[in-house]
Enzyme design. Structure first.
Site, PDB file in Angstrom:
ATOM      1  N   TRP A 130      -1.904  14.199  -0.987  1.00  0.00           N
ATOM      2  CA  TRP A 130      -0.700  13.937  -0.017  1.00  0.00           C
ATOM      3  C   TRP A 130      -0.525  15.209   0.212  1.00  0.00           C
ATOM      4  CZ3 TRP A 130       4.762  14.304  -1.553  1.00  0.00           C
ATOM      5  CH2 TRP A 130       5.661  13.913  -0.543  1.00  0.00           C
ATOM      6  N   ASP A 211       1.789  10.944  -9.835  1.00  0.00           N
ATOM      7  CA  ASP A 211       2.724  10.492  -8.755  1.00  0.00           C
ATOM      8  C   ASP A 211       2.550   9.115  -8.641  1.00  0.00           C
ATOM      9  OD1 ASP A 211       4.081  10.022  -6.382  1.00  0.00           O
ATOM     10  OD2 ASP A 211       3.079  12.091  -5.293  1.00  0.00           O
ATOM     11  N   LYS A 246       8.479   2.403  -1.067  1.00  0.00           N
ATOM     12  CA  LYS A 246       7.437   1.301  -0.396  1.00  0.00           C
ATOM     13  C   LYS A 246       7.786  -0.016  -0.984  1.00  0.00           C
ATOM     14  CE  LYS A 246       5.295   5.019   0.808  1.00  0.00           C
ATOM     15  NZ  LYS A 246       6.001   6.450   1.033  1.00  0.00           N
TER      16      LYS A 246
HETATM   17  C1  LMR Z   1       3.045   8.983   3.741  1.00  0.00           C
HETATM   18  O1  LMR Z   1       2.163   9.557   3.000  1.00  0.00           O
HETATM   19  O2  LMR Z   1       2.831   8.825   4.862  1.00  0.00           O
HETATM   20  C2  LMR Z   1       4.649   8.616   3.245  1.00  0.00           C
HETATM   21  O3  LMR Z   1       4.557   9.162   1.662  1.00  0.00           O
HETATM   22  C3  LMR Z   1       5.704   9.466   3.839  1.00  0.00           C
HETATM   23  C4  LMR Z   1       5.818  10.911   3.618  1.00  0.00           C
HETATM   24  O4  LMR Z   1       6.901  11.244   3.192  1.00  0.00           O
HETATM   25  O5  LMR Z   1       4.813  11.768   3.505  1.00  0.00           O
END
Ligand code: LMR
Length: 397
Positions: A130, A211, A246
Site C-alpha cells: 500500500w 496491517d 471497509k
Molecule cells: C486504498 O488502498 O485504496 C484504500 O485503503 C484507501 C486509502 O486510504 O488508500
C-alpha cells in the site's frame, strides 16, 4: 513567506479519486480507490449500522472527550474480533489496544511508538505494498527497505524469495505484513506459509507489524485473522493496525485500532501508556461517533449476527465479480491467462497492466485503475463488468 513550498505531486490513490470525481464524463467507472460498492454502484449503509445509528440517535447522550486510548467498549470489541473472544492473551491482559483515527492513524501511532522505543530498528515493507506504508514509516523517521513479495512471472507471492530476504534482516528490525487481502496484489500467503514465516520471524527475532484493513473480505472474520492469531499462539510479540472502514462501510468515520501484544500485563500497561502519549502528541483523543456505532453493533448479538451476514454477502458479491471478470476476459482474449483473478483474494487484483495501458483506459473509456495496475474488484457491478472487460481486453497488447 511560503514561496519555497513545493507543489504537492499528489497521492496515487486519493488524488486519483479526486480526478475521478471531477471527471465530467457520463458512465465513468471508478476502480481506483479501495472501497466496496453495492450492485447500484453506491457505498452501502449496512443494515446493522443503520439500526445502531437509529438507536444512538434516539438516545444521543453527551459528547465528552474520549480517553486518549479511546472508548473502552470499542477497544474490547476490537480485541475480540482480532484475537478471538477466547484468546488467552486477552484473558492474561497482555494486549494493549488503542482506538485510532482509521488504520492510517494506527500505523502512524505505532510508527511513532516504535521510533521512540526501537531507535536502532529499520522497517521492511513488502514489494509492492500500500503506497502509504513507506510514507508513514519514513515520516516517523525510519529507514524503510522492501522485501520481495509479488512475482509478476508467477502472478503470485514468491514465498521463497520473501523467506530468503527476511532471513537476512537484522534482529530487532520491524517487518510490515498484510494479514489478509493483500493490498495492492490480492495475493496472500497460505496458512502453511504463515506457519513457516512465523518460524523465520521468531528465530530471527524480528518484530512483525500486521496491517489488517479488510478482515472479513477474504475468507471470513476468523479465517482472515489466522496469521495474527497463529503468531500470538506462537508467543511472538507483535503490533496490529486494523480498520473498520471497509467491513463496516464506515470510511469517513475513521474507525481504526492499534494493538500491541506483549509478554505480560505489566508490559502491556506500560505500552498502553506510551500509546496514549503518542496519541496526545498527534490528536489528543479519537472521535466518538463511529466507535459508538461499531461497539453498539458488536456488543448486541442480534446486530452482530446481522452485520456478519451482511459482510458474508459483500464477500460473496466480490467473489462473483472476480469470477465474472475472469469469464468475460477469457471469452474476449482466450489466448491470455487471467487465472490470477480467481486465485487472488479480497478487494483487489493486480492486473499486470502497464501505466500506458491504465492511462489509455482512463482517457479512452473513463475507467479508473491505479497506475500500478491495481483494480478494485469490489467496485465492479453486474452492469459494469461487460464494459470494463471489453475495455481491458482492448488495451491489452
Ligand atoms: C486504498 O488502498 O485504496 C484504500 O485503503 C484507501 C486509502 O486510504 O488508500
Amino acid at each position: 513567506m511560503f514561496e519555497h513550498v513545493d507543489i504537492y505531486p499528489g497521492d496515487p490513490i486519493l488524488t486519483l479519486n479526486e480526478t475521478f470525481i471531477a471527471d465530467p464524463r457520463a458512465g465513468k467507472i471508478n476502480l481506483g480507490i479501495g472501497v466496496y460498492l453495492n450492485e447500484a454502484s453506491k457505498l452501502p449503509v449496512m443494515g446493522a449500522v443503520l439500526k445502531a445509528e437509529t438507536a444512538l440517535l434516539a438516545n444521543p447522550g453527551i459528547r465528552p472527550y474520549l480517553p486518549m486510548e479511546g472508548a473502552p467498549s470499542y477497544r474490547k470489541q476490537v480485541q475480540r474480533l482480532l484475537f478471538g473472544a477466547d484468546a488467552p492473551a486477552l484473558a492474561e491482559q497482555r494486549v494493549a489496544t488503542a482506538q485510532t483515527v482509521g488504520g492510517s492513524g494506527a500505523l502512524k501511532v505505532g510508527a511513532d511508538f516504535l521510533a521512540a522505543y526501537f531507535k536502532q530498528a529499520e522497517v521492511w515493507i513488502c514489494d509492492p505494498t500500500w503506497d502509504n506504508h513507506r510514507a508513514i514509516f519514513a515520516g516517523a523517521g525510519f529507514t524503510v527497505h522492501s522485501y520481495p513479495y509479488y512475482s509478476a512471472a508467477i502472478q503470485h507471492v514468491d514465498f521463497a524469495a520473501m523467506q530468503a530476504a527476511l532471513n537476512a534482516v537484522p534482529a530487532g528490525d520491524i517487518v510490515v505484513l498484510h494479514a489478509c487481502c493483500h493490498n495492492p496484489t490480492g495475493a496472500d500467503l497460505s496458512e502453511a506459509q504463515w506457519r513457516e514465516l512465523a518460524k523465520t520471524i521468531s528465530s530471527r527475532k524480528l518484530l512483525p507489524f500486521f496491517d489488517i484493513a479488510y478482515q472479513g473480505f477474504g475468507g471470513g472474520i476468523d479465517a482472515d485473522a489466522f496469521a495474527i492469531r497463529h503468531f500470538v499462539a506462537e508467543g511472538i510479540p507483535l503490533l496490529v493496525a486494523s480498520s473498520f472502514s471497509k467491513n463496516f462501510s464506515l470510511y469517513g468515520e475513521r474507525c481504526g485500532s492499534l494493538s500491541i501484544v506483549c509478554d505480560d500485563a505489566q508490559e502491556a500497561a506500560n505500552v498502553l501508556g506510551q500509546l496514549k502519549a503518542a496519541i496526545r502528541r498527534n490528536y489528543s483523543s479519537p472521535p466518538t461517533h463511529g466507535a459508538r456505532i461499531v461497539a453498539t453493533v458488536l456488543e448486541n448479538p442480534e446486530l452482530a449476527a446481522d452485520w456478519s451476514g451482511e459482510l458474508d454477502a459483500m464477500r460473496g458479491r466480490i467473489q462473483a465479480m472476480r469470477e465474472g471478470l475472469y469469464a468475460q476476459l477469457r471469452a474476449l482474449r482466450p489466448e491470455r491467462d487471467f487465472e490470477y483473478l480467481i486465485k487472488q483474494s479480497g478487494m483487489f487484483s493486480y492486473t499486470g497492466l502497464t501505466v500506458a495501458q491504465v492511462r489509455k483506459l482512463r482517457e479512452e473509456s473513463a475507467i479508473y485503475l491505479l497506475e500500478s495496475g491495481r483494480v478494485c474488484i469490489a467496485a465492479l457491478t453486474r452492469e459494469t463488468l461487460a464494459p470494463v472487460a471489453a475495455a481491458i481486453a482492448k488495451v491489452l497488447d
